[in-house]
Enzyme design. Structure first.
Site, PDB file in Angstrom:
ATOM      1  N   ASP A  64      54.943  57.719  28.912  1.00  0.00           N
ATOM      2  CA  ASP A  64      54.681  59.159  29.722  1.00  0.00           C
ATOM      3  C   ASP A  64      55.971  59.802  30.446  1.00  0.00           C
ATOM      4  O   ASP A  64      56.873  59.511  30.500  1.00  0.00           O
ATOM      5  CB  ASP A  64      53.429  58.655  30.885  1.00  0.00           C
ATOM      6  CG  ASP A  64      52.466  58.608  30.432  1.00  0.00           C
ATOM      7  OD1 ASP A  64      51.810  58.973  29.356  1.00  0.00           O
ATOM      8  OD2 ASP A  64      51.592  58.537  31.343  1.00  0.00           O
TER       9      ASP A  64
ATOM     10  N   MET B  73      48.775  65.555  42.647  1.00  0.00           N
ATOM     11  CA  MET B  73      48.245  66.712  42.022  1.00  0.00           C
ATOM     12  C   MET B  73      47.769  67.939  43.000  1.00  0.00           C
ATOM     13  O   MET B  73      47.061  68.888  42.483  1.00  0.00           O
ATOM     14  CB  MET B  73      47.540  66.793  40.496  1.00  0.00           C
ATOM     15  CG  MET B  73      48.242  65.375  39.678  1.00  0.00           C
ATOM     16  SD  MET B  73      46.870  64.385  38.232  1.00  0.00           S
ATOM     17  CE  MET B  73      46.266  62.973  39.591  1.00  0.00           C
TER      18      MET B  73
ATOM     19  N   LYS C 291      51.782  63.715  29.116  1.00  0.00           N
ATOM     20  CA  LYS C 291      50.480  64.578  29.097  1.00  0.00           C
ATOM     21  C   LYS C 291      50.895  65.427  30.216  1.00  0.00           C
ATOM     22  O   LYS C 291      49.521  66.254  30.424  1.00  0.00           O
ATOM     23  CB  LYS C 291      49.382  63.753  29.269  1.00  0.00           C
ATOM     24  CG  LYS C 291      48.700  63.349  28.735  1.00  0.00           C
ATOM     25  CD  LYS C 291      47.470  62.260  28.716  1.00  0.00           C
ATOM     26  CE  LYS C 291      47.865  60.952  29.878  1.00  0.00           C
ATOM     27  NZ  LYS C 291      46.648  60.439  29.758  1.00  0.00           N
TER      28      LYS C 291
END
Lengths: 255, 255
Positions: free
Chosen positions: A38, A172, A60
């Site tokens: 990642d 997030m 991503k």
């Protein structure tokens, strides 16, 4: 002729500093012929690769170079079916907002062998480095890790979260700071409630903002704080020992 | 003449398996001349000691051989003032229900140098090993880690915790299972809500019970589950892949 299937290690690399890898993660990395890595993983992790390891970036995050989850899943399965040992490497922990559960399910449904190696999550490490003891018993009964980003774009139930009295660690949330602040204020948390942002925890460019809920969105914007970052809200944030925090708090008051 | 003060490493050793130590923890252990080790730490950790390291057990669990917190604090400070590097070693993570915040404050107030090395917490590792993805996004927005044991002997606010919809991971709850079950049922969680107990996570004698909230206290008692253990309550527990769990669930239904 079918090859003997390999195995997939699903590895949480922790945040930032590669010294936060576990011994088990290092062993797994050293066994793998293929790495699927990642975006948020520290590139220095490559020091633990076997010679000749195939290292594939499958980040991503936003932008045009992101890799769809389905593609990553198929890649893991394909290499394992070729008999290879695959290391799927994520920042933090794969099971805390890392979609690790979905990848495990995908692989197990196809009869492939998968083993998870937990990693340290950025919320815990970032808070600790800022001097914030997330569950200090004089202040709280516990800590809630929550994502501000949901599949259906709904908001978390801030009223319920605030009512628990637990320290809140929000992942997030950097693109939604104003609505987080408004939601928690509407839930009854005072403007003076201590709050912090820890950006790029445990990396060389880590930054920490210690402020209050009432000033959270404004100060984060003034300071240019952005993803990847975690937000911490709760009385324990008052214990933060970060020097930069003091400076920023002072600066914001004088501005 | 005063010696140059040493340093205290406050190290989370993770649960059970010593392979869950971080590289940083191993480095810190190898720098220390004195170790102060909690009960729940795997004795195999001694392999990372310098030759001649003084290893002192300072467990705090019930019974007559527990060591008061004040004594541990003074011991850390005394060795550091003698110029020694001290490793204070706890199971899991020192900052999640580990009183690490209190020890850091004590040492910093005395001008002593202390650095925390985070460790993996038993709730995360135990759940992962049982196949429970604590924050699977199809089921929940997050996870709350909470202690059932408070300084003032009060109960957690189960109604508020249940209302969040987060997965609940409950520490230090094994002597209070009936009241946890009753509290969460009274808060509106259904008897069918999946629940699990993970005893001695990641140790060779780890055991996992997967059941439902309505049967939690009874099945844990029947199976003799006891501390140290974590309790997990939430929809994600339905994803548990533990074989023993199936057997026990079946057995409880037939009993």
């Amino acid at each position: 002729m079918m090859k003997t299937p390999g195995k997939i290690w699903l590895i949480g690399a922790g945040p930032g500093d590669v010294e936060l890898l576990t011994l088990k993660a290092v062993r797994a990395l050293g066994e793998a012929q293929v790495w699927l890595v990642d975006d948020l993983v520290n590139p220095e992790i490559a020091q633990f690769a076997l010679p000749g390891t195939r290292i594939i970036g499958v980040g991503k995050r936003g932008g045009c170079r992101s890799t769809p989850q389905g593609f990553i899943n198929r890649l893991m399965a394909r290499y394992a079916r070729q008999g290879q040992v695959v290391a799927r490497i994520k920042g933090g922990d794969a099971m805390l907002f890392g979609r690790g559960g979905e990848e495990v399910a995908y692989l197990q449904e196809r009869g492939l062998s998968v083993e998870v190696v937990n990693g340290l999550t950025s919320g815990l490490v970032g808070a600790t480095r800022a001097g914030i003891p997330l569950t200090h018993r004089d202040y709280t009964r516990g800590v809630t890790f929550v994502t501000a980003h949901a599949q259906d774009h709904s908001e978390p139930d801030w009223a319920a979260l605030a009512a628990t009295g637990t320290t809140l660690v929000i992942y997030m949330g950097m693109s939604r700071l104003s609505s987080i602040q408004a939601g928690l204020r509407a839930a009854g948390l005072p403007a003076e409630m201590p709050a912090a942002v820890i950006e790029r925890a445990a990396s060389p460019d880590e930054r920490v903002l210690v402020t209050s809920l009432g000033l959270l969105a404004r100060e984060a914007q003034l300071g240019g704080y952005a993803s990847p970052a975690v937000i911490v809200v709760g009385e324990v944030v008052a214990l933060a020992t970060v020097r930069e925090a003091e400076l920023r708090r002072c600066w914001a008051r004088c501005a």
